[in-house]
Design a protein around this motif. Structure first.
Motif, short mmCIF file in Angstrom:
data_model
loop_
_atom_site.label_atom_id
_atom_site.label_comp_id
_atom_site.label_asym_id
_atom_site.label_seq_id
_atom_site.Cartn_x
_atom_site.Cartn_y
_atom_site.Cartn_z
N ALA A 56 0.82 -1.14 -0.05
CA ALA A 56 0.06 0.12 0.05
C ALA A 56 0.80 1.26 -0.06
CB ALA A 56 -0.99 -0.14 1.19
N ALA A 57 1.95 0.98 0.70
CA ALA A 57 2.82 2.40 0.76
C ALA A 57 3.42 2.60 -0.58
CB ALA A 57 3.74 2.18 1.88
N ASN A 58 4.00 1.62 -1.50
CA ASN A 58 4.47 1.61 -2.41
C ASN A 58 3.45 2.01 -3.47
OD1 ASN A 58 6.80 0.63 -1.59
ND2 ASN A 58 6.58 -1.31 -2.17
N THR A 59 2.39 1.81 -3.37
CA THR A 59 1.36 2.32 -4.63
C THR A 59 0.66 3.74 -3.98
OG1 THR A 59 -0.47 0.98 -3.46
CG2 THR A 59 1.12 -0.01 -5.27
N ALA A 60 0.87 4.18 -3.23
CA ALA A 60 -0.05 5.39 -2.78
C ALA A 60 0.28 6.56 -3.53
CB ALA A 60 0.43 5.78 -1.26
N ASN A 61 1.48 6.67 -4.09
CA ASN A 61 1.83 7.78 -5.12
C ASN A 61 1.57 7.67 -6.44
OD1 ASN A 61 2.79 9.24 -2.85
ND2 ASN A 61 4.74 8.04 -2.95
N ILE A 62 0.94 6.56 -6.93
CA ILE A 62 0.43 6.19 -8.13
C ILE A 62 -0.27 7.42 -8.71
CG2 ILE A 62 -0.76 4.58 -9.69
CD1 ILE A 62 0.63 2.25 -8.23
N PRO A 63 -1.39 7.91 -8.01
CA PRO A 63 -2.25 8.90 -8.78
C PRO A 63 -1.29 10.25 -9.13
CG PRO A 63 -3.35 8.10 -6.83
CD PRO A 63 -1.98 7.32 -6.91
N GLN A 64 -0.21 10.40 -8.45
CA GLN A 64 0.51 11.56 -8.94
C GLN A 64 1.40 11.39 -10.21
OE1 GLN A 64 3.44 12.05 -5.52
NE2 GLN A 64 1.57 12.61 -4.08
N LEU A 65 1.36 10.01 -10.72
CA LEU A 65 1.97 10.00 -11.99
C LEU A 65 1.39 10.80 -13.17
CD1 LEU A 65 3.08 6.13 -11.70
CD2 LEU A 65 4.62 8.26 -11.79
N GLU A 66 -0.17 10.84 -12.72
CA GLU A 66 -1.05 11.56 -13.92
C GLU A 66 -0.33 12.86 -14.22
OE1 GLU A 66 -5.02 11.57 -12.62
OE2 GLU A 66 -5.05 9.28 -12.53
N ALA A 67 0.25 13.34 -13.43
CA ALA A 67 0.59 14.92 -13.81
C ALA A 67 2.05 14.70 -14.55
CB ALA A 67 1.09 15.27 -12.34
N THR A 68 2.62 13.44 -14.68
CA THR A 68 3.92 13.58 -15.42
C THR A 68 4.01 13.81 -16.77
OG1 THR A 68 4.27 11.67 -13.70
CG2 THR A 68 5.77 11.90 -15.66
N ALA A 69 2.88 13.19 -17.56
CA ALA A 69 2.83 13.30 -18.88
C ALA A 69 2.67 14.93 -19.33
CB ALA A 69 1.45 12.84 -19.39
N PRO A 70 2.03 15.84 -18.83
CA PRO A 70 2.00 17.12 -19.06
C PRO A 70 3.54 17.88 -19.03
CG PRO A 70 -0.07 16.64 -17.90
CD PRO A 70 0.77 15.42 -17.92
N VAL A 71 3.95 17.39 -17.79
CA VAL A 71 5.24 18.11 -17.52
C VAL A 71 6.34 17.63 -18.33
CG1 VAL A 71 7.16 18.00 -15.66
CG2 VAL A 71 4.87 18.50 -15.11
N LEU A 72 6.42 16.14 -18.93
CA LEU A 72 7.16 15.84 -19.80
C LEU A 72 7.07 16.72 -21.11
CD1 LEU A 72 7.20 11.81 -19.31
CD2 LEU A 72 8.96 13.59 -18.65
N ALA A 73 6.10 16.80 -21.66
CA ALA A 73 5.66 17.60 -22.92
C ALA A 73 6.30 19.05 -22.64
CB ALA A 73 4.20 17.56 -23.08
N LEU A 74 6.25 19.74 -21.68
CA LEU A 74 6.96 21.03 -21.49
C LEU A 74 8.41 20.95 -21.52
CD1 LEU A 74 4.49 22.41 -18.52
CD2 LEU A 74 4.58 23.05 -20.81
N ILE A 75 8.89 19.71 -20.91
CA ILE A 75 10.25 19.51 -20.85
C ILE A 75 10.69 19.21 -22.43
CG2 ILE A 75 12.09 17.97 -20.44
CD1 ILE A 75 10.72 17.68 -17.46
N VAL A 76 9.91 18.43 -23.22
CA VAL A 76 10.53 18.48 -24.55
C VAL A 76 10.51 19.67 -25.09
CG1 VAL A 76 9.55 17.42 -26.75
CG2 VAL A 76 9.79 15.92 -24.69
N GLU A 77 9.41 20.46 -25.14
CA GLU A 77 9.33 21.93 -25.77
C GLU A 77 10.48 22.56 -25.45
OE1 GLU A 77 5.59 23.66 -24.94
OE2 GLU A 77 4.20 21.81 -25.81
N GLU A 78 10.65 22.59 -24.17
CA GLU A 78 11.97 23.61 -23.82
C GLU A 78 13.50 23.08 -24.29
OE1 GLU A 78 14.05 26.69 -22.07
OE2 GLU A 78 11.77 26.42 -22.34
N ALA A 79 13.38 21.70 -24.33
CA ALA A 79 14.37 21.07 -25.05
C ALA A 79 14.86 21.46 -26.48
CB ALA A 79 14.34 19.63 -24.81
N VAL A 80 13.59 21.62 -27.34
CA VAL A 80 13.79 22.21 -28.68
C VAL A 80 14.15 23.43 -28.71
CG1 VAL A 80 12.03 22.38 -30.80
CG2 VAL A 80 11.98 20.18 -29.46
N VAL A 81 13.51 24.09 -27.85
CA VAL A 81 13.84 25.69 -27.91
C VAL A 81 15.48 26.07 -27.40
CG1 VAL A 81 13.58 28.04 -26.64
CG2 VAL A 81 11.47 26.51 -27.20
N GLN A 82 15.93 25.07 -26.53
CA GLN A 82 17.28 25.22 -26.16
C GLN A 82 18.18 24.51 -27.41
OE1 GLN A 82 18.45 26.73 -23.57
NE2 GLN A 82 16.42 27.39 -22.93
#
Length: 97
Positions: A56-82
């Protein structure tokens, strides 16, 4: 020639008692197997209950992974700019004319 068996009430009672004894022994054996299986299941469940809080402790943070995809998209956009900035800085660098 006919073979006649002398069967009395006592013989039938004896046969019935033997059949009943065999049935009782079979039921007792099956109950012993059932008890053994139940104890094995209880032991396994006890082990699972010890591990469950860690899972249960290991799986408690799984809902936070939903926020990962939008952040990764921003990182890719910034990498292209850089990358564009770096290309602009290095255009013509190292060329000999």
């Amino acid at each position: 020639m006919t073979l006649v068996l002398a069967v009395s009430d006592h013989t039938f009672w004896g046969i019935a008692l033997v059949i009943g004894l065999v049935a009782a022994l079979v039921v007792a054996a099956l109950l012993a197997l059932l008890i053994k299986s139940v104890r094995s299941i209880e032991k396994s469940v006890g082990g699972l209950l010890e591990v469950a809080p860690a899972v249960a402790a290991n799986t408690a943070n799984i809902p936070q992974l939903e926020a990962t995809a939008p952040v990764l998209a921003l990182i890719v956009e910034e990498a292209v700019v850089q990358d564009g900035y770096m290309n602009a800085l290095t255009d013509g660098f190292g060329e000999t004319t």
